[in-house]
Design an enzyme around this catalytic site. Structure first.
Site, PDB file in Angstrom:
ATOM      1  N   LYS A 270       1.137  -1.445  -0.086  1.00 47.45           N
ATOM      2  CA  LYS A 270      -0.156  -0.046  -0.122  1.00 47.45           C
ATOM      3  C   LYS A 270       0.596   1.498   0.111  1.00 47.45           C
ATOM      4  O   LYS A 270       1.794   1.087   0.941  1.00 47.45           O
ATOM      5  CB  LYS A 270      -0.604   0.051   1.306  1.00 47.45           C
ATOM      6  CG  LYS A 270      -2.412  -0.073   1.049  1.00 47.45           C
ATOM      7  CD  LYS A 270      -3.028  -0.226   2.271  1.00 47.45           C
ATOM      8  CE  LYS A 270      -4.405   0.628   2.065  1.00 47.45           C
ATOM      9  NZ  LYS A 270      -5.385  -0.123   3.389  1.00 47.45           N
TER      10      LYS A 270
HETATM   11  C1  E4P Z   1      -7.982   1.574   3.270  1.00 50.93           C
HETATM   12  O1  E4P Z   1      -7.469   0.743   2.933  1.00 50.93           O
HETATM   13  C2  E4P Z   1      -8.057   1.562   5.059  1.00 50.93           C
HETATM   14  O2  E4P Z   1      -8.074   1.120   5.885  1.00 50.93           O
HETATM   15  C3  E4P Z   1      -9.745   1.747   5.612  1.00 50.93           C
HETATM   16  O3  E4P Z   1     -10.990   1.698   4.792  1.00 50.93           O
HETATM   17  C4  E4P Z   1      -9.705   3.557   6.314  1.00 50.93           C
HETATM   18  O4  E4P Z   1     -11.411   3.582   6.613  1.00 50.93           O
HETATM   19  P1  E4P Z   1     -11.480   4.779   7.857  1.00 50.93           P
HETATM   20  O5  E4P Z   1     -11.721   6.370   7.261  1.00 50.93           O
HETATM   21  O6  E4P Z   1     -12.667   3.746   8.182  1.00 50.93           O
HETATM   22  O7  E4P Z   1     -10.140   5.138   8.980  1.00 50.93           O
END
Ligand code: E4P
Length: 280
Positions: A102
């Site tokens: 990522k």
């Molecule tokens: C995506 O890969 C992130 O890990 C995640 O969906 C972020 O979600 P949040 O905004 O609820 O923390």
């Protein structure tokens, strides 16, 4: 298993949650991020237990064997991201062959002196070395477009956080799990937006439209930061290729009061003739 186009990922670093979702037979992948890893580590610390993070991540990869698991870099510069991405991939991909790295689309936290191209360059560099990339922290369709051009396999628009942003900027109080209409909300006689994006789902839809315009097939749109079942439904309606959901949202997808009520009625109506038939 039957192939249905939308994929459901779990957004979690908690082993039990990943196991639970996987055992239901509907899991297509896992996304983690530094905040989710922190939650898992703090859980161990709270219980007075120690955690070997390398072994812990390996366990996640084995549980999800055959399914992509995203692991995030932490450095804000091109060199850091490339080094960390390569290190994570080398250390963990041999375990089950399912690691995606990522990379934030733009890790710069300084508008003036930051290198706004660092994320895109890192995606290009790592993709060129056959390391699959999930480009994260996407808040505009144009960020998604450039990430796709750089070679990302997934682009992750953060739907819920766009909704949070629109509400906070307009002094609208909310709970994280509150539904935010895909068509946006009105304020001062007009639909509120973030530079033309009226909701997180609208962001996902605009990215899908642009990818369709240019026949972009090698990059999947991964709707992230999904906070409730209705938002997950809307991500599917606008054609997200993947939705990554926390465990509570995955389980909420299956709930309805009338389902439970109907079940109670059926159980109450079972006659011995029928239950005897099903014994043993
Ligand atoms: C995506 O890969 C992130 O890990 C995640 O969906 C972020 O979600 P949040 O905004 O609820 O923390």
């Amino acid at each position: 298993m039957r192939v249905i186009k939308i994929k459901i990922f779990i957004d979690s670093s908690m082993i039990q949650e990943i196991k639970d979702a996987h055992s239901a037979g509907i899991l297509d992948g896992v996304t983690t991020n530094p905040s989710l890893i922190k939650k898992a580590v703090e859980g161990y610390k709270k219980r007075g237990e120690s955690i070997n993070i390398e072994e812990y991540i390996k366990e996640i990869l084995l549980i999800a064997k055959g399914l992509p698991v995203s692991l995030e870099v932490i450095g804000p510069h091109f060199e850091d991201m490339v080094r960390e991405g390569k290190k994570l991939f080398k250390m963990f991909n041999p375990v089950a062959g399912n690691v995606y790295i990522k990379i934030p689309v733009n890790p710069s936290i300084n508008d003036e002196s930051g290198d706004n191209f660092a994320g895109i360059k890192a995606i290009k560099e790592l993709s060129g070395q056959n390391i699959p990339i999930n480009c994260t922290l996407i808040f505009t369709p144009e960020q998604a477009l450039l990430a796709a051009k750089a070679g990302a396999k997934f682009v992750s628009p953060f739907a819920g956080r766009i909704d949070d942003h629109i509400r906070s900027r307009n002094n609208i109080s909310f709970e994280k799990s509150d539904y935010f209409p895909a068509s946006g909300i009105e304020g001062d006689g007009e639909i509120l937006s973030d530079n033309g994006i009226v909701s997180g789902i609208d962001l996902v839809a605009q990215i899908k439209d642009i990818f369709d315009n240019y026949n972009i097939k090698d990059t999947e749109v991964l709707a992230a930061s999904i906070r409730n079942p209705r938002q997950a439904r809307e991500a599917a309606i606008v054609g997200a290729d993947i939705a990554t959901l926390p465990i509570n949202v995955i389980s909420e997808l299956l709930k309805h009061f009338k389902t439970r009520e109907g079940m109670e009625k059926f159980m109450g109506d079972v006659v011995p003739e029928y239950s005897n038939l099903l014994k043993g």
